[in-house]
Design an enzyme around this catalytic site. Structure first.
Site, PDB file in Angstrom:
ATOM      1  N   ARG A   1     -10.276   0.555   8.361  1.00  0.00           N
ATOM      2  CA  ARG A   1      -9.807  -0.793   8.685  1.00  0.00           C
ATOM      3  C   ARG A   1     -10.844  -1.591   9.462  1.00  0.00           C
ATOM      4  O   ARG A   1     -10.583  -2.737   9.812  1.00  0.00           O
ATOM      5  CB  ARG A   1      -8.566  -0.666   9.561  1.00  0.00           C
ATOM      6  CG  ARG A   1      -7.286  -1.030   8.870  1.00  0.00           C
ATOM      7  CD  ARG A   1      -6.178  -0.737   9.855  1.00  0.00           C
ATOM      8  NE  ARG A   1      -5.013  -1.487   9.601  1.00  0.00           N
ATOM      9  CZ  ARG A   1      -3.946  -0.988   8.987  1.00  0.00           C
ATOM     10  NH1 ARG A   1      -3.927   0.229   8.534  1.00  0.00           N
ATOM     11  NH2 ARG A   1      -2.888  -1.739   8.842  1.00  0.00           N
TER      12      ARG A   1
ATOM     13  N   ARG B   1      11.636  -5.692   5.503  1.00  0.00           N
ATOM     14  CA  ARG B   1      11.424  -4.281   5.145  1.00  0.00           C
ATOM     15  C   ARG B   1      12.291  -3.348   5.991  1.00  0.00           C
ATOM     16  O   ARG B   1      12.487  -3.565   7.174  1.00  0.00           O
ATOM     17  CB  ARG B   1       9.952  -3.907   5.354  1.00  0.00           C
ATOM     18  CG  ARG B   1       9.695  -2.416   5.139  1.00  0.00           C
ATOM     19  CD  ARG B   1       8.244  -2.077   5.110  1.00  0.00           C
ATOM     20  NE  ARG B   1       7.541  -2.472   6.313  1.00  0.00           N
ATOM     21  CZ  ARG B   1       6.232  -2.323   6.474  1.00  0.00           C
ATOM     22  NH1 ARG B   1       5.510  -1.811   5.516  1.00  0.00           N
ATOM     23  NH2 ARG B   1       5.666  -2.692   7.596  1.00  0.00           N
TER      24      ARG B   1
ATOM     25  N   LYS C   1       0.836  -1.211   0.000  1.00  0.00           N
ATOM     26  CA  LYS C   1       0.000   0.000   0.000  1.00  0.00           C
ATOM     27  C   LYS C   1       0.867   1.256   0.000  1.00  0.00           C
ATOM     28  O   LYS C   1       0.686   2.150  -0.818  1.00  0.00           O
ATOM     29  CB  LYS C   1      -0.946   0.001   1.218  1.00  0.00           C
ATOM     30  CG  LYS C   1      -1.891  -1.190   1.259  1.00  0.00           C
ATOM     31  CD  LYS C   1      -2.873  -1.104   2.413  1.00  0.00           C
ATOM     32  CE  LYS C   1      -2.221  -1.163   3.783  1.00  0.00           C
ATOM     33  NZ  LYS C   1      -1.537  -2.465   4.071  1.00  0.00           N
TER      34      LYS C   1
ATOM     35  N   ARG D   1      -0.682  -9.339  13.051  1.00  0.00           N
ATOM     36  CA  ARG D   1      -1.284  -8.305  12.191  1.00  0.00           C
ATOM     37  C   ARG D   1      -2.098  -8.946  11.065  1.00  0.00           C
ATOM     38  O   ARG D   1      -3.149  -8.443  10.693  1.00  0.00           O
ATOM     39  CB  ARG D   1      -0.192  -7.406  11.598  1.00  0.00           C
ATOM     40  CG  ARG D   1       0.407  -6.452  12.629  1.00  0.00           C
ATOM     41  CD  ARG D   1       1.739  -5.888  12.180  1.00  0.00           C
ATOM     42  NE  ARG D   1       1.669  -5.092  10.973  1.00  0.00           N
ATOM     43  CZ  ARG D   1       2.727  -4.789  10.226  1.00  0.00           C
ATOM     44  NH1 ARG D   1       3.935  -5.222  10.568  1.00  0.00           N
ATOM     45  NH2 ARG D   1       2.579  -4.042   9.156  1.00  0.00           N
TER      46      ARG D   1
ATOM     47  N   ARG E   1      10.789  -1.352  11.360  1.00  0.00           N
ATOM     48  CA  ARG E   1       9.618  -1.030  12.173  1.00  0.00           C
ATOM     49  C   ARG E   1       9.471  -2.033  13.306  1.00  0.00           C
ATOM     50  O   ARG E   1       9.712  -3.210  13.125  1.00  0.00           O
ATOM     51  CB  ARG E   1       8.358  -1.060  11.291  1.00  0.00           C
ATOM     52  CG  ARG E   1       7.957   0.302  10.810  1.00  0.00           C
ATOM     53  CD  ARG E   1       6.881   0.276   9.782  1.00  0.00           C
ATOM     54  NE  ARG E   1       5.668  -0.441  10.147  1.00  0.00           N
ATOM     55  CZ  ARG E   1       4.555  -0.432   9.411  1.00  0.00           C
ATOM     56  NH1 ARG E   1       4.524   0.258   8.293  1.00  0.00           N
ATOM     57  NH2 ARG E   1       3.493  -1.096   9.785  1.00  0.00           N
TER      58      ARG E   1
HETATM   59  P1  AP5 Z   1       4.776  -1.598   1.901  1.00  0.00           P
HETATM   60  O1  AP5 Z   1       4.485  -0.759   0.712  1.00  0.00           O
HETATM   61  O2  AP5 Z   1       5.459  -0.967   3.042  1.00  0.00           O
HETATM   62  O3  AP5 Z   1       3.438  -2.369   2.365  1.00  0.00           O
HETATM   63  P2  AP5 Z   1       2.148  -1.838   3.164  1.00  0.00           P
HETATM   64  O4  AP5 Z   1       0.949  -2.491   2.554  1.00  0.00           O
HETATM   65  O5  AP5 Z   1       2.163  -0.346   3.259  1.00  0.00           O
HETATM   66  O6  AP5 Z   1       2.406  -2.534   4.555  1.00  0.00           O
HETATM   67  P3  AP5 Z   1       2.295  -1.920   6.030  1.00  0.00           P
HETATM   68  O7  AP5 Z   1       3.051  -2.855   6.904  1.00  0.00           O
HETATM   69  O8  AP5 Z   1       2.656  -0.485   6.071  1.00  0.00           O
HETATM   70  O9  AP5 Z   1       0.761  -2.052   6.245  1.00  0.00           O
HETATM   71  P4  AP5 Z   1       0.021  -2.085   7.553  1.00  0.00           P
HETATM   72  O10 AP5 Z   1      -1.310  -2.020   6.953  1.00  0.00           O
HETATM   73  O11 AP5 Z   1       0.244  -3.204   8.481  1.00  0.00           O
HETATM   74  O12 AP5 Z   1       0.653  -0.862   8.369  1.00  0.00           O
HETATM   75  P5  AP5 Z   1       0.143   0.589   8.705  1.00  0.00           P
HETATM   76  O13 AP5 Z   1       1.289   1.475   8.786  1.00  0.00           O
HETATM   77  O14 AP5 Z   1      -1.007   0.962   7.830  1.00  0.00           O
HETATM   78  O15 AP5 Z   1       5.617  -2.877   1.388  1.00  0.00           O
HETATM   79  C1  AP5 Z   1       6.087  -3.861   2.292  1.00  0.00           C
HETATM   80  C2  AP5 Z   1       7.463  -4.412   1.814  1.00  0.00           C
HETATM   81  O16 AP5 Z   1       7.265  -5.145   0.605  1.00  0.00           O
HETATM   82  C3  AP5 Z   1       8.479  -3.321   1.485  1.00  0.00           C
HETATM   83  O17 AP5 Z   1       9.748  -3.733   1.872  1.00  0.00           O
HETATM   84  C4  AP5 Z   1       8.388  -3.156  -0.039  1.00  0.00           C
HETATM   85  O18 AP5 Z   1       9.605  -2.725  -0.621  1.00  0.00           O
HETATM   86  C5  AP5 Z   1       8.010  -4.573  -0.470  1.00  0.00           C
HETATM   87  N1  AP5 Z   1       7.132  -4.602  -1.650  1.00  0.00           N
HETATM   88  C6  AP5 Z   1       6.050  -3.790  -1.900  1.00  0.00           C
HETATM   89  N2  AP5 Z   1       5.458  -4.136  -3.058  1.00  0.00           N
HETATM   90  C7  AP5 Z   1       6.164  -5.197  -3.549  1.00  0.00           C
HETATM   91  C8  AP5 Z   1       6.037  -6.003  -4.732  1.00  0.00           C
HETATM   92  N3  AP5 Z   1       5.061  -5.801  -5.619  1.00  0.00           N
HETATM   93  N4  AP5 Z   1       6.944  -7.010  -4.904  1.00  0.00           N
HETATM   94  C9  AP5 Z   1       7.943  -7.225  -3.992  1.00  0.00           C
HETATM   95  N5  AP5 Z   1       8.115  -6.494  -2.873  1.00  0.00           N
HETATM   96  C10 AP5 Z   1       7.232  -5.489  -2.654  1.00  0.00           C
HETATM   97  O19 AP5 Z   1      -0.463   0.373  10.173  1.00  0.00           O
HETATM   98  C11 AP5 Z   1       0.399   0.068  11.256  1.00  0.00           C
HETATM   99  C12 AP5 Z   1      -0.407  -0.066  12.526  1.00  0.00           C
HETATM  100  O20 AP5 Z   1      -1.067   1.195  12.812  1.00  0.00           O
HETATM  101  C13 AP5 Z   1      -1.547  -1.086  12.493  1.00  0.00           C
HETATM  102  O21 AP5 Z   1      -1.099  -2.394  12.785  1.00  0.00           O
HETATM  103  C14 AP5 Z   1      -2.486  -0.520  13.565  1.00  0.00           C
HETATM  104  O22 AP5 Z   1      -1.993  -0.821  14.842  1.00  0.00           O
HETATM  105  C15 AP5 Z   1      -2.364   0.976  13.365  1.00  0.00           C
HETATM  106  N6  AP5 Z   1      -3.355   1.516  12.425  1.00  0.00           N
HETATM  107  C16 AP5 Z   1      -3.112   2.147  11.248  1.00  0.00           C
HETATM  108  N7  AP5 Z   1      -4.245   2.504  10.637  1.00  0.00           N
HETATM  109  C17 AP5 Z   1      -5.260   2.090  11.458  1.00  0.00           C
HETATM  110  C18 AP5 Z   1      -6.678   2.140  11.361  1.00  0.00           C
HETATM  111  N8  AP5 Z   1      -7.290   2.714  10.302  1.00  0.00           N
HETATM  112  N9  AP5 Z   1      -7.402   1.599  12.375  1.00  0.00           N
HETATM  113  C19 AP5 Z   1      -6.804   1.038  13.445  1.00  0.00           C
HETATM  114  N10 AP5 Z   1      -5.462   0.945  13.596  1.00  0.00           N
HETATM  115  C20 AP5 Z   1      -4.696   1.460  12.603  1.00  0.00           C
HETATM  116 MG    MG Z   2       2.268   1.044   4.834  1.00  0.00          MG
END
Ligand code: AP5
Ligand code: MG
Length: 218
Positions: free
Chosen positions: A88, A127, A13, A171, A160
């Site tokens: 979410r 990552r 994402k 997660r 992270r």
């Molecule tokens: P990356 O692009 O970083 O993936 P991502 O989908 O953004 O993954 P996140 O871990 O950021 O998602 P998340 O939803 O758990 O975390 P968030 O910060 O939203 O890519 C991942 C890796 O893969 C990278 O190394 C990249 O280079 C590689 N990659 C990408 N695409 C690729 C491809 N096509 N091929 C190969 N490699 C690839 O949330 C964190 C925490 O915040 C949550 O757990 C929760 O506690 C809280 N939170 C956030 N939003 C909310 C909400 N709305 N409600 C409640 N809690 C929330």
């Molecule tokens: Mg992310």
């Protein structure tokens, strides 16, 4: 243009959000990034949410809705926005719908990036993130040029806290139980664009852009 990026942790994402935002001239808004910024700055919100994020649990809806409301009130969202990681839960989605209706706006597309869970564990445990600009790397698939240093801003790369394997698995379970029901919610609303996120980053990006343009009739 009002876009949502849905998909499990590690689906790509954040990687895609930056590019899509540039393509359409809209700000990418990541609730996860906002929480990590608050934790880094040790704000009261940061202190409240840190325990949930570290454990790989969702932050309670009322805290999430507060920061999203504040962020969407900023002037740069007048042209639209791309929500990464929000909503979410079903209650978050319902509140977003109400908010958009009040503003006379509608969602354009909900992009759902799907990837096999074992690939996600590999992606997240490898990552690395720039602690200055947030650029995303991977120890195997997207290496930085100079070890530990961001290619874009020379910031330091860090791992992270929620990217350790056991937390990643939690997660993924939380995603299945609490967030995956949104796929049906948005499919029923005729808004869902599903993309195979196991393809290379550029192919995922092309699929998203083509899908959005088709919806817009361009
Ligand atoms: P990356 O692009 O970083 O993936 P991502 O989908 O953004 O993954 P996140 O871990 O950021 O998602 P998340 O939803 O758990 O975390 P968030 O910060 O939203 O890519 C991942 C890796 O893969 C990278 O190394 C990249 O280079 C590689 N990659 C990408 N695409 C690729 C491809 N096509 N091929 C190969 N490699 C690839 O949330 C964190 C925490 O915040 C949550 O757990 C929760 O506690 C809280 N939170 C956030 N939003 C909310 C909400 N709305 N409600 C409640 N809690 C929330
Ligand atoms: Mg992310």
């Amino acid at each position: 243009m009002q876009l949502i990026l849905l998909g499990p942790p590690g689906a790509g994402k954040g990687t895609q959000a930056t590019r899509i935002g540039e393509e359409f001239g809209i700000p990418p808004i990541s609730t996860g990034d906002m929480f990590r910024e608050a934790i880094k700055k040790k704000t009261p919100l940061g202190e409240e949410v840190a325990q949930y994020i570290q454990a790989g649990e969702l932050v309670p809806d009322e805290l999430v809705l507060g920061i999203v409301r504040d962020r969407l009130a900023q002037p740069d969202t007048a042209v639209g926005f791309l929500l990464d990681g929000f909503p979410r839960t079903l209650p978050q989605a319902v509140v977003l719908d109400q908010y958009l209706t009040e503003k006379g706006q509608k969602l354009t597309v909900v992009i759902d990036i799907e990837v096999d869970p074992e690939i996600l564990v590999m992606r997240l445990s490898g990552r690395r993130i720039c602690q200055e600009c947030g650029a995303v790397y991977h120890i195997l698939t997207k290496k930085e040029q100079q070890a530990g240093i961001c290619d874009h801003c020379q910031g330091r790369l860090i791992q992270r806290e929620d990217d350790y394997e056991a937390t990643v698995r939690n997660r993924l379970t939380v995603y299945t139980n609490q967030t995956a029901p949104l796929i049906k919610y948005y499919r029923d609303a005729g808004l869902l664009l599903q993309i195979d996120g196991a393809q290379p980053i550029s192919a995922v990006y092309q699929g998203i852009i083509t899908g959005i343009r088709q919806r817009l009739g361009q």
